[in-house]
Design a protein around this motif. Structure first.
Motif, PDB file in Angstrom:
ATOM      1  N   LEU A  84     -29.206 -64.713  13.574  1.00  0.00           N
ATOM      2  CA  LEU A  84     -29.323 -65.049  12.157  1.00  0.00           C
ATOM      3  C   LEU A  84     -29.996 -63.836  11.528  1.00  0.00           C
ATOM      4  O   LEU A  84     -31.173 -63.573  11.791  1.00  0.00           O
ATOM      5  N   MET A 111     -36.977 -70.703   9.149  1.00  0.00           N
ATOM      6  CA  MET A 111     -35.728 -70.590   9.907  1.00  0.00           C
ATOM      7  C   MET A 111     -35.837 -69.834  11.223  1.00  0.00           C
ATOM      8  O   MET A 111     -34.926 -69.890  12.046  1.00  0.00           O
ATOM      9  N   THR A 112     -36.929 -69.074  11.400  1.00  0.00           N
ATOM     10  CA  THR A 112     -37.071 -68.340  12.670  1.00  0.00           C
ATOM     11  C   THR A 112     -38.517 -68.391  13.161  1.00  0.00           C
ATOM     12  O   THR A 112     -39.430 -68.710  12.409  1.00  0.00           O
ATOM     13  N   SER A 113     -38.694 -67.995  14.410  1.00  0.00           N
ATOM     14  CA  SER A 113     -40.037 -67.787  14.961  1.00  0.00           C
ATOM     15  C   SER A 113     -40.690 -66.618  14.232  1.00  0.00           C
ATOM     16  O   SER A 113     -40.022 -65.861  13.529  1.00  0.00           O
ATOM     17  N   GLU A 114     -41.990 -66.461  14.425  1.00  0.00           N
ATOM     18  CA  GLU A 114     -42.745 -65.449  13.677  1.00  0.00           C
ATOM     19  C   GLU A 114     -42.253 -64.026  13.925  1.00  0.00           C
ATOM     20  O   GLU A 114     -42.432 -63.161  13.077  1.00  0.00           O
ATOM     21  N   ILE A 136     -39.511 -67.610   0.126  1.00  0.00           N
ATOM     22  CA  ILE A 136     -40.123 -66.978   1.304  1.00  0.00           C
ATOM     23  C   ILE A 136     -40.436 -68.050   2.350  1.00  0.00           C
ATOM     24  O   ILE A 136     -40.171 -67.876   3.545  1.00  0.00           O
ATOM     25  N   HIS A 137     -40.967 -69.183   1.879  1.00  0.00           N
ATOM     26  CA  HIS A 137     -41.296 -70.257   2.818  1.00  0.00           C
ATOM     27  C   HIS A 137     -40.037 -70.906   3.396  1.00  0.00           C
ATOM     28  O   HIS A 137     -40.020 -71.285   4.572  1.00  0.00           O
ATOM     29  N   GLY A 154     -39.179 -63.325  14.252  1.00  0.00           N
ATOM     30  CA  GLY A 154     -37.852 -63.239  13.649  1.00  0.00           C
ATOM     31  C   GLY A 154     -36.712 -63.311  14.649  1.00  0.00           C
ATOM     32  O   GLY A 154     -35.554 -63.155  14.286  1.00  0.00           O
ATOM     33  N   ASN A 155     -37.026 -63.575  15.925  1.00  0.00           N
ATOM     34  CA  ASN A 155     -35.987 -63.460  16.955  1.00  0.00           C
ATOM     35  C   ASN A 155     -35.449 -64.789  17.491  1.00  0.00           C
ATOM     36  O   ASN A 155     -34.364 -64.819  18.053  1.00  0.00           O
ATOM     37  N   LEU A 159     -37.186 -69.368   3.947  1.00  0.00           N
ATOM     38  CA  LEU A 159     -36.691 -68.439   4.963  1.00  0.00           C
ATOM     39  C   LEU A 159     -37.557 -68.499   6.218  1.00  0.00           C
ATOM     40  O   LEU A 159     -37.042 -68.546   7.340  1.00  0.00           O
ATOM     41  N   SER A 160     -38.868 -68.501   6.024  1.00  0.00           N
ATOM     42  CA  SER A 160     -39.737 -68.407   7.202  1.00  0.00           C
ATOM     43  C   SER A 160     -39.605 -69.623   8.092  1.00  0.00           C
ATOM     44  O   SER A 160     -39.919 -69.562   9.276  1.00  0.00           O
TER      45      SER A 160
END
Lengths: 474, 474
Positions: B314, B246-249, B240-241, B251-252, B243-244
């Motif tokens: 992504l 890899m993007t802004s909060e 989870i960490h 997800g965009n 993945l997180s």
């Protein structure tokens, strides 16, 4: 030891075949609560068995779920023991059973010798029926029991005891008459060492979910073609960020405000018990059994045990969303869900958990993440090893020639707090001789014979009898 | 217009019933590449059809996967068109088909009138067989085609064209003889407006996975009892960490170093096309179709279209790990996996993507996360609307009385870059009249009649014929 006991033990030996048959009778009535198979028929059978052994009252008490079988045995004794049991089991539809799981076949299983292989053999129809065997035998041999008994056999243990609180509230006045709770189980490990746990952790089990429908962003009704990610928000990405806000990067420190506030540090007694436990704690055997290479941060010995027994956890049991089959479908999923549980240690409260998580999510900006409670949850519960009933349990094991290994608590959970917390405030003890294994797996077994490294049915029944007498004198 | 065309159009009208039968013949030979059903038999049938219409050469070219059907038609013309096609389809095992999916039944489907309902009807056995009908008809009526043809019909389009590069390398010298690539399709929308896409995004599809086995922490072989989270690391939390990171909060915004470095901003032509497109872009209809309430950041019009068409993504297509059935099993999972894709816009390179993600994970401390490529991936591809072949396509549509809506690119992906990039450097065009829908769903259809709001089979075939003549003159 009470003067009746030698003859009780003889009778237990003599009635061996008959006692196996009572276990088989209970095994042969399926009661698979997760699939709702045979549960009520089994409750009726258990009720009949309570009446057979001389209970003055036995009945099914309805709840919003499966009934609790409630029974009373009055021996006009000073002490009253609440016997906690469960009559439901997990399913048995896995591959690989050596015998039909509801037959109750006795199979020689090295190194244990004769075992009864069946669903529920050890968890916990075997011990339940064995306890009834013991009650009947004591009565026949000694004329009367040394204690009064209140039986509470629930039918939803495998569903998280979700409706047990309804029963407990309704029967509070009856249950208050008990001096303690005893859960008779076969507590020897594979090597024949009795393992006594003085407590259990509490648990709250829930799902977190983020759906576009609730969020108002992203796809709301179904997953859409993955190319739409370019102009449509992703509930999955958003959820990943919501989750990641909840722990440190290694996943081991929970970052929810207040999570650790009430956590008790191991006290003097705990430290003593841990030192004792460390002497026999077989770290490598556990690593081999769990197939792990190391504990968190490479910890060993007491430090590892402290983590295991005294730290609360926030665990992700499962997570799923979007396309999870073979191959390469591109999809912007509309929903993602995680199953999660929090394990509670003293002095945490189950009722605090979901509000704490809600506050965290709201504060971190994730109001759109939904929390769905799956089980009502319950508090941890702990007994001191100095408690007189705990001492009665330990003494019983020693009188039967075994040396118990004492664990301050189980890292797993059981709903003892429902009895141990106010208003009932019951002390509780768990255990007995005998050995079983593979609960929740194919070829669940209970050792029946006495030729292996562990005690069998007769050892178990003798320990149950002795425990009753030692409690009476405690 | 070429003087042969009126008689060709007449012949297309006259041969209507026969032409439907060729489509049905192809439909009735299943070629479900994801399930490997009938694929080779269908390749043989397509080869036979190429020979029937007068190709001098037609053969199955083997790859590590399904064969490519390669064929040549020599008209001694100046220009040579590479006709890109696919003969494979998605499965048809969904519920709800109005007719057996491999029968090819003609069904009246309001508002479209007569439609052929079958797996592959529009994607793309219908257009493929229709194109062969056109070649045969032109030859019969005009004596010869206005162009030479090279046919490349692949059998793994639904598997991401994974072995097409093998064929392209082996046949490079043959394919270099082509002047352009044409992919004949039914490009009208439900209202009968032809939608012309001047490009496609590229794509790389992969899985990320974190297993305890690889990590050296957490359970390595199987999920273990959830209570062990207290002293054993969780691959799920760790993932989870990862993945997180890899993007802004929201997800965009992708936070992978270099992700946006090569991204081209919309140029003058794009801005012109977007302004034109905005005039007919039906935002509310798209929101209704996708069941979304808003685009990212509430964007509208050109701003929304720019996101959709010009931003790389992504995306998490799916994610799963641990216990994902009903109920409340506690588990510390040993593994978690996510299916992900990156969509590429000019001037991104597919080959850069996985190394970029690897570098990001390593730098962020997540060396233990594995990347598994599922598809070879390919670059985006774009044509200018000023290109003479694009103009020939647009002119053909207008000559047939329709006004095309021009999209600078499709937000989805197709492997045109394999032909458009060096060494082949082929211009490409995609489209034609006619309408089909429900590709990848039950009741996939191709409009056959001419009584509804869209063109049918005869309109499609006439457009294909005219496009060939207009290309010859371009």
């Amino acid at each position: 030891m009470d003067t009746h006991l030698p003859r009780i033990f003889e009778a237990i030996n003599a009635r061996y075949e008959n006692h196996i048959r009572r276990i088989q009778r209970l095994i042969r009535q399926p009661s698979v609560s997760p699939l709702n198979i045979g549960v009520r028929d089994c409750a009726e059978l258990v009720k009949d068995m309570f009446l057979e052994i001389g209970c003055s009252e036995a009945k099914l008490v309805e709840t919003s779920g499966n009934p609790v079988v409630f029974a009373k045995y009055n021996a006009n004794a000073e002490k009253t023991i609440l016997i906690y049991m469960m009559y439901d089991t997990m399913p048995a539809d896995e591959e690989g059973w050596l015998a039909p799981p509801f037959e109750g076949r006795v199979i020689n299983m090295p190194p244990f010798g004769d075992t009864l292989v069946a669903r529920g053999a050890t968890n916990t129809k075997g011990p339940l029926a064995a306890f009834l065997n013991v009650v009947e035998t004591i009565k026949d041999v000694a004329g009367e029991l040394p204690v009064n008994l209140i039986f509470v056999a629930e039918g939803e243990e495998e569903l998280g005891s979700r409706h047990l609180p309804e029963f407990l509230e309704k029967y509070q006045n009856e249950l208050k008459k008990a001096d303690l709770l005893y859960f008779p189980t076969a507590a020897e490990n594979r090597k024949g060492k009795p393992i006594i746990h003085l407590g259990v952790k509490g648990i709250v089990y829930f799902e977190l979910e983020l759906s576009g429908e609730k969020w108002g962003k992203g796809p709301t009704k179904f997953g859409i073609h993955g190319s739409n990610k370019a102009w449509v928000d992703s509930p999955v990405w958003r959820f990943i960020h919501a989750l990641s806000s909840m722990t440190s990067e290694d996943g081991n420190k929970v970052l929810i405000d207040g999570f650790y506030d009430k956590v008790a540090v191991p006290n003097e007694e705990d430290e003593y018990l841990l030192k004792e436990l460390e002497k026999t704690f077989d770290e490598e055997a556990i690593k081999e059994q769990l197939k792990i290479k190391e504990f968190i941060e490479g910890k060993h010995g007491i430090e590892a045990l402290k983590l295991y027994l005294f730290s609360p956890t926030l665990n992700i049991d499962g997570i799923w969303g979007g396309y999870i089959q073979e191959g390469t479908k591109t999809l912007l999923p509309h929903k993602i869900t995680a199953k999660m549980d929090v394990r509670l240690v003293p002095n945490m409260q189950a009722k605090d958990v979901l509000p704490m998580i809600r506050r965290h999510l709201d504060k971190a900006g994730f109001k759109e993440v939904e929390i769905r409670m799956l089980e009502v949850g319950y508090n941890p519960a702990r007994m001191s090893y100095k408690d007189k009933y705990v001492q009665a349990l330990l003494k019983s094991i020693e009188q039967l020639g075994k040396k118990p290994e004492i664990w301050p608590t189980l890292a797993g959970s059981a709903p003892f707090s429902m009895f141990h917390d106010p208003p009932l405030n019951l002390p509780f003890i768990v255990g007995g001789l005998g050995h079983g294994g593979l609960a929740h797996s194919p070829n669940e077994y209970l050792v029946i014979g006495e030729d292996g490294p562990t005690g069998g049915l007769r050892s178990m029944e003798k320990s149950f009898a002795l425990i009753l007498y030692n409690i009476a004198e405690a």
